[in-house]
Design a protein around this motif. Sequence first.
Motif, PDB file in Angstrom:
ATOM      1  N   CYS A 103       3.474  70.826  85.124  1.00 38.37           N
ATOM      2  CA  CYS A 103       4.690  71.383  84.518  1.00 38.37           C
ATOM      3  C   CYS A 103       5.796  70.340  84.569  1.00 38.37           C
ATOM      4  O   CYS A 103       6.001  69.676  85.586  1.00 38.37           O
ATOM      5  CB  CYS A 103       5.106  72.641  85.265  1.00 38.37           C
ATOM      6  SG  CYS A 103       6.601  73.408  84.590  1.00 38.37           S
ATOM      7  N   ALA A 106      10.367  72.429  80.445  1.00 39.33           N
ATOM      8  CA  ALA A 106      10.161  73.135  79.178  1.00 39.33           C
ATOM      9  C   ALA A 106       8.807  72.843  78.547  1.00 39.33           C
ATOM     10  O   ALA A 106       8.456  73.427  77.527  1.00 39.33           O
ATOM     11  CB  ALA A 106      11.271  72.766  78.197  1.00 39.33           C
ATOM     12  N   PHE A 107       8.042  71.963  79.151  1.00 36.36           N
ATOM     13  CA  PHE A 107       6.714  71.644  78.628  1.00 36.36           C
ATOM     14  C   PHE A 107       5.806  71.245  79.781  1.00 36.36           C
ATOM     15  O   PHE A 107       6.237  71.134  80.924  1.00 36.36           O
ATOM     16  CB  PHE A 107       6.780  70.544  77.558  1.00 36.36           C
ATOM     17  CG  PHE A 107       7.403  69.252  78.020  1.00 36.36           C
ATOM     18  CD1 PHE A 107       6.626  68.238  78.564  1.00 36.36           C
ATOM     19  CD2 PHE A 107       8.772  69.042  77.902  1.00 36.36           C
ATOM     20  CE1 PHE A 107       7.200  67.046  78.982  1.00 36.36           C
ATOM     21  CE2 PHE A 107       9.352  67.855  78.316  1.00 36.36           C
ATOM     22  CZ  PHE A 107       8.561  66.856  78.861  1.00 36.36           C
ATOM     23  N   GLU A 114      -3.262  63.707  70.454  1.00 34.73           N
ATOM     24  CA  GLU A 114      -2.309  64.155  69.430  1.00 34.73           C
ATOM     25  C   GLU A 114      -2.493  63.241  68.230  1.00 34.73           C
ATOM     26  O   GLU A 114      -2.293  62.024  68.344  1.00 34.73           O
ATOM     27  CB  GLU A 114      -0.867  64.065  69.930  1.00 34.73           C
ATOM     28  CG  GLU A 114      -0.497  65.158  70.888  1.00 34.73           C
ATOM     29  CD  GLU A 114       0.948  65.073  71.363  1.00 34.73           C
ATOM     30  OE1 GLU A 114       1.586  64.001  71.220  1.00 34.73           O
ATOM     31  OE2 GLU A 114       1.427  66.066  71.895  1.00 34.73           O
ATOM     32  N   ARG A 122       2.264  66.354  75.411  1.00 34.78           N
ATOM     33  CA  ARG A 122       3.186  67.427  75.800  1.00 34.78           C
ATOM     34  C   ARG A 122       2.700  68.737  75.197  1.00 34.78           C
ATOM     35  O   ARG A 122       2.300  68.771  74.042  1.00 34.78           O
ATOM     36  CB  ARG A 122       4.587  67.163  75.255  1.00 34.78           C
ATOM     37  CG  ARG A 122       5.338  66.094  75.933  1.00 34.78           C
ATOM     38  CD  ARG A 122       6.652  65.830  75.248  1.00 34.78           C
ATOM     39  NE  ARG A 122       7.358  67.038  74.884  1.00 34.78           N
ATOM     40  CZ  ARG A 122       8.667  67.140  74.811  1.00 34.78           C
ATOM     41  NH1 ARG A 122       9.430  66.108  75.047  1.00 34.78           N
ATOM     42  NH2 ARG A 122       9.240  68.275  74.483  1.00 34.78           N
ATOM     43  N   ILE A 123       2.774  69.785  76.002  1.00 38.75           N
ATOM     44  CA  ILE A 123       2.468  71.128  75.513  1.00 38.75           C
ATOM     45  C   ILE A 123       3.703  71.982  75.800  1.00 38.75           C
ATOM     46  O   ILE A 123       4.006  72.270  76.961  1.00 38.75           O
ATOM     47  CB  ILE A 123       1.231  71.725  76.199  1.00 38.75           C
ATOM     48  CG1 ILE A 123       0.030  70.782  76.062  1.00 38.75           C
ATOM     49  CG2 ILE A 123       0.915  73.108  75.621  1.00 38.75           C
ATOM     50  CD1 ILE A 123      -1.169  71.171  76.914  1.00 38.75           C
ATOM     51  N   ASP A 124       4.430  72.342  74.753  1.00 39.44           N
ATOM     52  CA  ASP A 124       5.641  73.149  74.914  1.00 39.44           C
ATOM     53  C   ASP A 124       5.306  74.516  75.504  1.00 39.44           C
ATOM     54  O   ASP A 124       4.250  75.082  75.229  1.00 39.44           O
ATOM     55  CB  ASP A 124       6.351  73.324  73.573  1.00 39.44           C
ATOM     56  CG  ASP A 124       6.927  72.022  73.058  1.00 39.44           C
ATOM     57  OD1 ASP A 124       7.330  71.176  73.883  1.00 39.44           O
ATOM     58  OD2 ASP A 124       6.963  71.841  71.824  1.00 39.44           O
ATOM     59  N   ARG A 125       6.220  75.047  76.300  1.00 39.37           N
ATOM     60  CA  ARG A 125       5.972  76.333  76.973  1.00 39.37           C
ATOM     61  C   ARG A 125       5.613  77.442  76.002  1.00 39.37           C
ATOM     62  O   ARG A 125       4.792  78.287  76.320  1.00 39.37           O
ATOM     63  CB  ARG A 125       7.197  76.752  77.805  1.00 39.37           C
ATOM     64  CG  ARG A 125       7.125  76.256  79.214  1.00 39.37           C
ATOM     65  CD  ARG A 125       8.136  77.018  80.075  1.00 39.37           C
ATOM     66  NE  ARG A 125       8.325  76.320  81.310  1.00 39.37           N
ATOM     67  CZ  ARG A 125       7.949  76.791  82.492  1.00 39.37           C
ATOM     68  NH1 ARG A 125       7.386  77.960  82.603  1.00 39.37           N
ATOM     69  NH2 ARG A 125       8.148  76.081  83.580  1.00 39.37           N
ATOM     70  N   HIS A 126       6.216  77.455  74.836  1.00 36.94           N
ATOM     71  CA  HIS A 126       5.904  78.541  73.892  1.00 36.94           C
ATOM     72  C   HIS A 126       4.458  78.438  73.386  1.00 36.94           C
ATOM     73  O   HIS A 126       3.954  79.373  72.772  1.00 36.94           O
ATOM     74  CB  HIS A 126       6.908  78.577  72.731  1.00 36.94           C
ATOM     75  CG  HIS A 126       6.784  77.454  71.764  1.00 36.94           C
ATOM     76  ND1 HIS A 126       7.434  76.257  71.939  1.00 36.94           N
ATOM     77  CD2 HIS A 126       6.072  77.347  70.619  1.00 36.94           C
ATOM     78  CE1 HIS A 126       7.123  75.457  70.929  1.00 36.94           C
ATOM     79  NE2 HIS A 126       6.308  76.088  70.119  1.00 36.94           N
ATOM     80  N   GLN A 127       3.775  77.339  73.679  1.00 39.83           N
ATOM     81  CA  GLN A 127       2.371  77.168  73.299  1.00 39.83           C
ATOM     82  C   GLN A 127       1.421  77.429  74.475  1.00 39.83           C
ATOM     83  O   GLN A 127       0.217  77.256  74.330  1.00 39.83           O
ATOM     84  CB  GLN A 127       2.132  75.747  72.783  1.00 39.83           C
ATOM     85  CG  GLN A 127       2.891  75.429  71.519  1.00 39.83           C
ATOM     86  CD  GLN A 127       2.719  73.975  71.136  1.00 39.83           C
ATOM     87  OE1 GLN A 127       2.868  73.078  71.969  1.00 39.83           O
ATOM     88  NE2 GLN A 127       2.401  73.745  69.872  1.00 39.83           N
ATOM     89  N   TRP A 128       1.961  77.827  75.614  1.00 42.07           N
ATOM     90  CA  TRP A 128       1.122  78.081  76.779  1.00 42.07           C
ATOM     91  C   TRP A 128       0.432  79.427  76.594  1.00 42.07           C
ATOM     92  O   TRP A 128       1.015  80.474  76.819  1.00 42.07           O
ATOM     93  CB  TRP A 128       1.937  78.109  78.060  1.00 42.07           C
ATOM     94  CG  TRP A 128       2.536  76.812  78.481  1.00 42.07           C
ATOM     95  CD1 TRP A 128       2.651  75.679  77.746  1.00 42.07           C
ATOM     96  CD2 TRP A 128       3.132  76.522  79.740  1.00 42.07           C
ATOM     97  NE1 TRP A 128       3.277  74.706  78.471  1.00 42.07           N
ATOM     98  CE2 TRP A 128       3.584  75.195  79.701  1.00 42.07           C
ATOM     99  CE3 TRP A 128       3.323  77.264  80.900  1.00 42.07           C
ATOM    100  CZ2 TRP A 128       4.222  74.588  80.778  1.00 42.07           C
ATOM    101  CZ3 TRP A 128       3.964  76.674  81.972  1.00 42.07           C
ATOM    102  CH2 TRP A 128       4.393  75.347  81.912  1.00 42.07           C
TER     103      TRP A 128
END
Length: 140
Positions: A103, A106-107, A114, A122-128
């Motif tokens: 973590c 925010a990502f 990629e 990077r994996i943004d939190r909204h994609q978790w």
Amino acid sequence: MYRKPDWEAALAAYLEPLRLVPFAWGTHDCCTFAGGAVLAMTGVDPMAEFRGRYSTELGAKRALRRIGRGTLVATLDAKFEAVAASLAQRGDVVMIDGLLAICWGAFAIAVGREDDREGLIRIDRHQWHDARAWRVAYGA
């Protein structure tokens, strides 16, 4: 195993040279990457027993059964305090769709691809999706 006072600088120093290192089973996969990050922050490698013990996906699964607790989740549950992924803090270990990452607020940072670039992603939190997390403890 507790984070050292300079854990943020140590973690950043660990991540920088790995930016463009491609995925490799047993040497630079999600398990060894997350273990290395925890080692940088704490001085303890929670995945030491797995290093050099596999070089394929099948080998990794066998190592989890032979050395670990059967699955990656069960192995991490035995090593860390599980927390809700929504409560993950910088430096905590997270699993997103079966991929271990660290973590970073925010990502999350993970080993992956990629477009045509391999290395850290990077994996943004909204994609978790289907996420889990484990706390890397602070000093007592």
